[in-house]
Design a protein around this motif. Sequence first.
Motif, PDB file in Angstrom:
ATOM      1  N   LEU A 157      -5.319   5.122  -8.592  1.00 33.09           N
ATOM      2  CA  LEU A 157      -5.042   3.685  -8.659  1.00 33.09           C
ATOM      3  C   LEU A 157      -6.227   2.915  -8.099  1.00 33.09           C
ATOM      4  N   THR A 158      -6.726   1.967  -8.877  1.00 31.25           N
ATOM      5  CA  THR A 158      -7.925   1.232  -8.470  1.00 31.25           C
ATOM      6  C   THR A 158      -7.609  -0.224  -8.152  1.00 31.25           C
ATOM      7  N   GLU A 159      -8.088  -0.659  -6.995  1.00 33.39           N
ATOM      8  CA  GLU A 159      -8.011  -2.063  -6.581  1.00 33.39           C
ATOM      9  C   GLU A 159      -9.304  -2.753  -6.990  1.00 33.39           C
ATOM     10  N   ARG A 160      -9.188  -3.872  -7.722  1.00 39.58           N
ATOM     11  CA  ARG A 160     -10.378  -4.597  -8.131  1.00 39.58           C
ATOM     12  C   ARG A 160     -10.241  -6.106  -7.891  1.00 39.58           C
ATOM     13  N   MET A 173      -7.265  -6.465   1.796  1.00 40.79           N
ATOM     14  CA  MET A 173      -7.391  -5.078   2.232  1.00 40.79           C
ATOM     15  C   MET A 173      -6.034  -4.416   2.475  1.00 40.79           C
ATOM     16  N   ARG A 174      -4.994  -5.209   2.665  1.00 38.74           N
ATOM     17  CA  ARG A 174      -3.661  -4.639   2.793  1.00 38.74           C
ATOM     18  C   ARG A 174      -3.245  -3.942   1.504  1.00 38.74           C
ATOM     19  N   SER A 175      -3.763  -4.444   0.390  1.00 34.67           N
ATOM     20  CA  SER A 175      -3.408  -3.892  -0.911  1.00 34.67           C
ATOM     21  C   SER A 175      -3.821  -2.428  -1.032  1.00 34.67           C
ATOM     22  N   LEU A 176      -4.939  -2.054  -0.435  1.00 38.68           N
ATOM     23  CA  LEU A 176      -5.397  -0.663  -0.489  1.00 38.68           C
ATOM     24  C   LEU A 176      -4.399   0.261   0.210  1.00 38.68           C
ATOM     25  N   VAL A 177      -3.915  -0.174   1.356  1.00 33.67           N
ATOM     26  CA  VAL A 177      -2.932   0.617   2.104  1.00 33.67           C
ATOM     27  C   VAL A 177      -1.621   0.691   1.327  1.00 33.67           C
ATOM     28  N   GLU A 178      -1.217  -0.427   0.729  1.00 31.52           N
ATOM     29  CA  GLU A 178       0.035  -0.456  -0.030  1.00 31.52           C
ATOM     30  C   GLU A 178      -0.058   0.413  -1.287  1.00 31.52           C
ATOM     31  N   GLY A 183       1.535   6.992  -3.384  1.00 30.23           N
ATOM     32  CA  GLY A 183       1.429   8.448  -3.333  1.00 30.23           C
ATOM     33  C   GLY A 183       0.302   9.062  -4.125  1.00 30.23           C
ATOM     34  N   TYR A 184      -0.616   8.240  -4.612  1.00 23.96           N
ATOM     35  CA  TYR A 184      -1.751   8.746  -5.382  1.00 23.96           C
ATOM     36  C   TYR A 184      -3.060   8.254  -4.772  1.00 23.96           C
ATOM     37  N   PRO A 185      -4.174   8.939  -5.076  1.00 23.13           N
ATOM     38  CA  PRO A 185      -5.466   8.511  -4.529  1.00 23.13           C
ATOM     39  C   PRO A 185      -5.811   7.081  -4.935  1.00 23.13           C
ATOM     40  N   VAL A 186      -6.430   6.361  -4.004  1.00 25.37           N
ATOM     41  CA  VAL A 186      -6.804   4.970  -4.219  1.00 25.37           C
ATOM     42  C   VAL A 186      -8.316   4.856  -4.364  1.00 25.37           C
ATOM     43  N   ARG A 216     -17.687  -1.513   2.652  1.00 24.08           N
ATOM     44  CA  ARG A 216     -17.560  -0.964   4.007  1.00 24.08           C
ATOM     45  C   ARG A 216     -16.146  -1.195   4.538  1.00 24.08           C
ATOM     46  N   ALA A 217     -15.656  -2.409   4.363  1.00 22.07           N
ATOM     47  CA  ALA A 217     -14.322  -2.742   4.862  1.00 22.07           C
ATOM     48  C   ALA A 217     -13.252  -1.918   4.158  1.00 22.07           C
ATOM     49  N   ALA A 218     -13.402  -1.737   2.843  1.00 25.78           N
ATOM     50  CA  ALA A 218     -12.410  -0.976   2.082  1.00 25.78           C
ATOM     51  C   ALA A 218     -12.352   0.473   2.538  1.00 25.78           C
ATOM     52  N   VAL A 219     -13.507   1.110   2.671  1.00 32.51           N
ATOM     53  CA  VAL A 219     -13.543   2.511   3.113  1.00 32.51           C
ATOM     54  C   VAL A 219     -12.993   2.626   4.531  1.00 32.51           C
ATOM     55  N   ALA A 220     -13.269   1.631   5.361  1.00 33.49           N
ATOM     56  CA  ALA A 220     -12.823   1.670   6.759  1.00 33.49           C
ATOM     57  C   ALA A 220     -11.314   1.565   6.907  1.00 33.49           C
ATOM     58  N   THR A 221     -10.586   1.152   5.869  1.00 29.18           N
ATOM     59  CA  THR A 221      -9.126   1.120   5.969  1.00 29.18           C
ATOM     60  C   THR A 221      -8.550   2.526   6.084  1.00 29.18           C
ATOM     61  N   GLY A 222      -9.292   3.530   5.641  1.00 28.24           N
ATOM     62  CA  GLY A 222      -8.798   4.898   5.648  1.00 28.24           C
ATOM     63  C   GLY A 222      -7.879   5.203   4.485  1.00 28.24           C
ATOM     64  N   ALA A 223      -7.655   4.218   3.602  1.00 26.35           N
ATOM     65  CA  ALA A 223      -6.742   4.410   2.483  1.00 26.35           C
ATOM     66  C   ALA A 223      -7.455   4.801   1.193  1.00 26.35           C
TER      67      ALA A 223
END
Length: 282
Positions: A157-160, A173-178, A183-186, A216-223
């Motif tokens: 699933l890709t966030e754009r 950035m909450r969207s990445l965690v959500e 249950g699939y890779p983001v 940087r911020a997206a990767v730092a979410t850990g999601a």
Amino acid sequence: MPERSTHDYPLAIIAGPCVIESEANCFQIAEELYRIAKQTGVLPIFKASFDKANRTSVESYRGPGLEEGLKILGKVRKETGLPVLTDIHLPAQAAPAAEVVDILQIPAFLCRQTDLLVAAGKTKRPINIKKGQFLIADDMRHCVKKVESTGNKSIMLTERGSSFGRRDLVVDMRSLVELARIGYPVVYDATHSIQQIGGSGGKSGGHPEFIFPLARAAVATGAVSAVFLETHPDPAAALSDGANMLPLDLFPDFVNEMVRVVDALGIDRPASSFGKDLAQHE
């Protein structure tokens, strides 16, 4: 390329030109992706579109088309050993594309198209669904279920970004965690997220100065398990989406920075599921 069977990559990097401009252009970018992947240990995935069916203007370059485009993508895959991803826009494109590439991608504008998602799922290839700019993260559950209905659970699933105001996209950035909770890779799309759709007359504009900080911020979410970006040796001369591309000479710096974020924060989200999904289709 690092051995795909190890499944212990710190991050997957999906990179390439927006659209196939020429065989030479594809190989130039693919070879740089291969080189930096060997240096850093990331899982490299080459991407390019054989047809951009959603260009702003009817006069815009769309690509070489299905037949010629798949020939070029197949050659890149064979000669570099890189996994390859491409978009499909019509259900009839799913099967022929799946014969050549490793991952089928559903464009954001088409993420709710049932027939397209089902046709893609039936190929049993991994499917990367881009979240529509008009959806919240949780709505992607319904898109996922359409692919799952075929028995295919190799899904990404890709966030754009989400539409906000006049042409601007904003990444919550909450969207990445959500998305990860589904249950699939983001995947985080670092270049389309800074795009201004139709913001430059008959083509899209963009703010590439935000590629590095937002990634940087997206990767730092850990999601995030992967970062997607479009790159080109000369973005100003690119035939599609040049305004939001990363110059190819900055690509090594970008990948190294993403890996440093993973290492510095001790993020334990290796791109293992990407490796496993790809390995079973080799």
